[in-house]
Design an enzyme around this catalytic site. Structure first.
Site, mmCIF file in Angstrom:
data_model
loop_
_atom_site.group_PDB
_atom_site.id
_atom_site.type_symbol
_atom_site.label_atom_id
_atom_site.label_comp_id
_atom_site.label_asym_id
_atom_site.label_seq_id
_atom_site.Cartn_x
_atom_site.Cartn_y
_atom_site.Cartn_z
ATOM 1 N N CYS A 151 44.977 47.860 38.384
ATOM 2 C CA CYS A 151 45.172 49.183 37.803
ATOM 3 C C CYS A 151 43.984 50.118 37.986
ATOM 4 O O CYS A 151 42.885 49.692 38.282
ATOM 5 C CB CYS A 151 45.392 49.050 36.316
ATOM 6 S SG CYS A 151 46.833 48.101 35.920
ATOM 7 N N GLY B 13 46.643 51.173 42.454
ATOM 8 C CA GLY B 13 47.953 50.755 41.967
ATOM 9 C C GLY B 13 49.000 51.749 42.382
ATOM 10 O O GLY B 13 48.822 52.951 42.180
ATOM 11 N N ASN C 252 43.073 47.872 32.559
ATOM 12 C CA ASN C 252 42.785 47.367 33.896
ATOM 13 C C ASN C 252 42.167 45.990 33.736
ATOM 14 O O ASN C 252 41.134 45.845 33.074
ATOM 15 C CB ASN C 252 41.813 48.296 34.622
ATOM 16 C CG ASN C 252 41.390 47.756 35.978
ATOM 17 O OD1 ASN C 252 42.151 47.035 36.618
ATOM 18 N ND2 ASN C 252 40.203 48.113 36.406
ATOM 19 N N GLY C 253 42.799 44.966 34.327
ATOM 20 C CA GLY C 253 42.277 43.604 34.211
ATOM 21 C C GLY C 253 43.383 42.659 33.786
ATOM 22 O O GLY C 253 44.560 43.014 33.812
ATOM 23 N N CYS D 46 33.314 42.050 39.237
ATOM 24 C CA CYS D 46 34.114 41.541 40.363
ATOM 25 C C CYS D 46 33.521 42.021 41.681
ATOM 26 O O CYS D 46 33.574 43.210 42.008
ATOM 27 C CB CYS D 46 35.550 42.032 40.229
ATOM 28 S SG CYS D 46 36.546 41.679 41.684
ATOM 29 N N TYR E 142 36.431 45.239 48.872
ATOM 30 C CA TYR E 142 37.740 45.707 49.333
ATOM 31 C C TYR E 142 38.392 46.770 48.461
ATOM 32 O O TYR E 142 38.933 47.745 48.970
ATOM 33 C CB TYR E 142 38.664 44.484 49.457
ATOM 34 C CG TYR E 142 40.108 44.821 49.722
ATOM 35 C CD1 TYR E 142 40.515 45.316 50.959
ATOM 36 C CD2 TYR E 142 41.080 44.629 48.739
ATOM 37 C CE1 TYR E 142 41.848 45.615 51.207
ATOM 38 C CE2 TYR E 142 42.418 44.929 48.979
ATOM 39 C CZ TYR E 142 42.790 45.418 50.212
ATOM 40 O OH TYR E 142 44.097 45.726 50.453
ATOM 41 N N ASP F 220 37.340 42.924 56.370
ATOM 42 C CA ASP F 220 36.608 42.786 55.102
ATOM 43 C C ASP F 220 36.840 41.419 54.483
ATOM 44 O O ASP F 220 35.949 40.846 53.866
ATOM 45 C CB ASP F 220 37.027 43.892 54.116
ATOM 46 C CG ASP F 220 38.519 43.973 53.976
ATOM 47 O OD1 ASP F 220 39.075 43.217 53.190
ATOM 48 O OD2 ASP F 220 39.140 44.781 54.707
ATOM 49 N N CYS G 199 42.465 34.159 41.748
ATOM 50 C CA CYS G 199 41.808 35.039 40.771
ATOM 51 C C CYS G 199 42.690 35.134 39.538
ATOM 52 O O CYS G 199 43.888 35.376 39.659
ATOM 53 C CB CYS G 199 41.615 36.430 41.363
ATOM 54 S SG CYS G 199 41.000 37.621 40.141
ATOM 55 N N CYS H 149 30.964 38.098 39.490
ATOM 56 C CA CYS H 149 31.948 37.028 39.623
ATOM 57 C C CYS H 149 32.185 36.817 41.109
ATOM 58 O O CYS H 149 32.432 37.777 41.848
ATOM 59 C CB CYS H 149 33.259 37.428 38.943
ATOM 60 S SG CYS H 149 34.594 36.237 39.259
ATOM 61 N N CYS I 254 36.568 33.554 43.410
ATOM 62 C CA CYS I 254 37.569 33.309 44.457
ATOM 63 C C CYS I 254 36.928 32.665 45.689
ATOM 64 O O CYS I 254 37.625 32.081 46.513
ATOM 65 C CB CYS I 254 38.325 34.587 44.804
ATOM 66 S SG CYS I 254 37.299 36.026 45.033
#
Ligand code: SF4
Length: 480
Positions: free
Chosen positions: A8, A34, A108-109, A244, A250, A354, A390, A441, A444
């Protein structure tokens, strides 16, 4: 890489007569975050009005919808679902009228304990009208257990786990919140005397606002007509910061500054680090547009190999998310990118990506370069292999979908059918951000999840995605 989607984007503004229009523009600037739905809530000091619909901002919100959103405060949201189905009932902001008064929220999240919280409320007879993890926040705000606390919002936030940037709207104020690990970006800016808040600073650029600072992890910033107030719901340094890093690789727009970094400069540095780690004997560096342009520039500057254009982009092809099946998504990606034969024919190419997620779309792009006459393809990926899902708001929840899971680089190279393949190392990646690995973080890539995850979340997130609601073309609502 085009197969990952963000959860989002948020935008809010206080004390402007044109709040709804500015929010529309702020969402438009963040459309990349989004594309499934968009919505705006606007307050005139007494009543909160809402409009939300499916599709791009320009499809979901029309001029006549904006005219119905009167008031000098607004919050808005663009959404791509990762928990909760793609339906208008899940479009945000969510608006409720309950014991705590009128309130709207956008998020968002991902809340990694939302399933547990929701099951608890459902056992007690509460009715949910969406499958979104965000709705549980409204139930908590209405809950007497929290309302009796000296600071009800802070009490609610201390019970949320996972990744969350929130904008909450009450008739007289907006509260902007960032989770204690700072996983997603949230920025504060000024537009004249008005305060604005957005996921990314590219939204400020479009409305001519000036970036002031980030909302700090664990901070609640209250925006009112009288100005800005700040308080904390979590200590400054606990738990450890975990922004993140994929936002920088990206998701974010290259023109944005997030996490106190220029997205463009970080990507360029990653490309340069990749050139040092994985040089190639080649004639031309080309990016896979559009996201790898900055990294390809860095690779070119560091290696001295000329930078060229390998693809044209068709901007008019339909959005790939409309069809969820992999086969259709592949087809749409091929339609979007057309190789330029005159540029690549007979050349030894360094192709800069990327990231690579499933690998199927990347393989299609490499094949199209071969079909256009490329002599050699040396694929360079400006991030490490993605081997883990993720749980914090990005849509690659299943391990088996990841090309690098359980595979060595040579196996992946054969699958992608390229002459050589190299990824940026983890050390190389984190050397490109000022605070290094400690502030980010990288789960991933490493499997080291900095925010604890409720086991019920990982089990139920996929099941909840299967629930569907009746969808209309859009919906409107207003608190009574
Ligand atoms: Fe970002 Fe990856 Fe961490 Fe998810 S797991 S928050 S995509 S760095």
């Amino acid at each position: 890489m085009s197969s990952l989607h963000h959860h989002c984007g948020l935008f809010g503004i206080m004390d402007r007569p044109d709040a709804a229009e500015l929010t529309y523009l702020g969402l438009y600037a963040q459309q990349h975050r989004g594309q499934e739905s968009a919505g705006i809530c606007c307050s005139d000091g007494t009543t909160i009005r809402r409009h939300a619909g499916m599709g791009l901002v320009t499809e979901a919100i029309r001029a006549e919808d904006l005219r119905g959103l009167s008031g000098s405060a607004a919050i808005g949201h663009v959404r791509y679902s990762t928990t909760g189905s793609c339906s208008v009932s899940n479009a945000q902001p969510l608006l409720a009228s309950a014991a705590m008064g009128h309130a709207a929220v956008c998020h968002n999240g991902n809340l990694v304990n939302a399933v547990a919280l929701r099951e608890d409320y459902e056992r007690r007879g509460r009715i949910f009208t969406t499958t979104s993890d965000t709705e549980v926040i409204l139930h908590m705000l209405a809950d007497l257990e929290y309302r009796e606390q000296p600071d009800p919002l802070a009490a609610v936030l201390r019970h949320l786990a996972g990744s969350f940037c929130l904008l909450l709207m009450y008739p007289d104020r907006i509260e902007a919140v960032r989770d204690p690990s700072g996983n997603r970006p949230l920025c504060l800016g000024r537009l004249g005397d008005a305060w604005v808040v957005a996921s990314e600073t590219c939204a400020f650029d479009l409305v001519n606002a000036r970036y002031e600072r980030d909302v700090e992890p664990g901070e609640i910033v209250t925006l009112t007509a009288r100005g800005l107030r700040s308080r904390r719901f979590a200590p400054a340094e606990s738990p450890r910061r975990a922004s993140c890093i994929f936002e920088l690789i990206y998701f974010a727009d290259p023109s944005s500054e997030i996490f106190e970094e220029s997205v463009h400069l970080v990507r360029r540095a990653m490309g340069a680090a990749l050139a040092r780690e994985a040089p190639a004997d080649a004639d031309l560096v080309i990016p896979v547009p559009n996201c790898a342009r900055c990294a390809a520039l860095g690779y070119h500057e560091e290696s001295g190999i000329p930078l060229g254009r390998g693809f044209t982009t068709n901007h008019y092809v339909g959005r790939s998310f409309i069809q969820p099946s992999q086969s259709i998504r592949d087809l749409t990606v091929r339609l979007k990118l057309n190789p330029i034969r005159g540029s690549v024919e007979g050349k030894r190419l360094v192709v800069v990506e990327d990231s690579v997620v499933r690998g199927t779309t990347t393989r299609g792009k490499m094949q199209s370069l071969r079909d256009a006459g490329a002599r050699e393809i040396h694929l360079r990926v400006a991030s490490p292999p993605i081997r883990h899902p993720c749980y914090y708001g990005i849509d690659f929840p299943r391990k088996e979908e990841l090309i690098a899971e359980g595979r060595e680089v040579e196996e992946i190279r054969r699958f992608l059918d390229v002459d050589s393949l190299a990824y940026l190392s983890l050390e190389g990646m984190v050397s490109c951000v000022r605070v290094g690995a400690e502030g980010y973080c990288t789960a991933c890539f490493t499997g080291d999840y900095p925010i604890p995850i409720d086991a019920r979340f990982t089990k139920n997130v996929f099941e909840r995605n299967q629930l569907t609601f009746f969808d209309g073309a859009g919906d409107d609502g207003a608190t009574p």
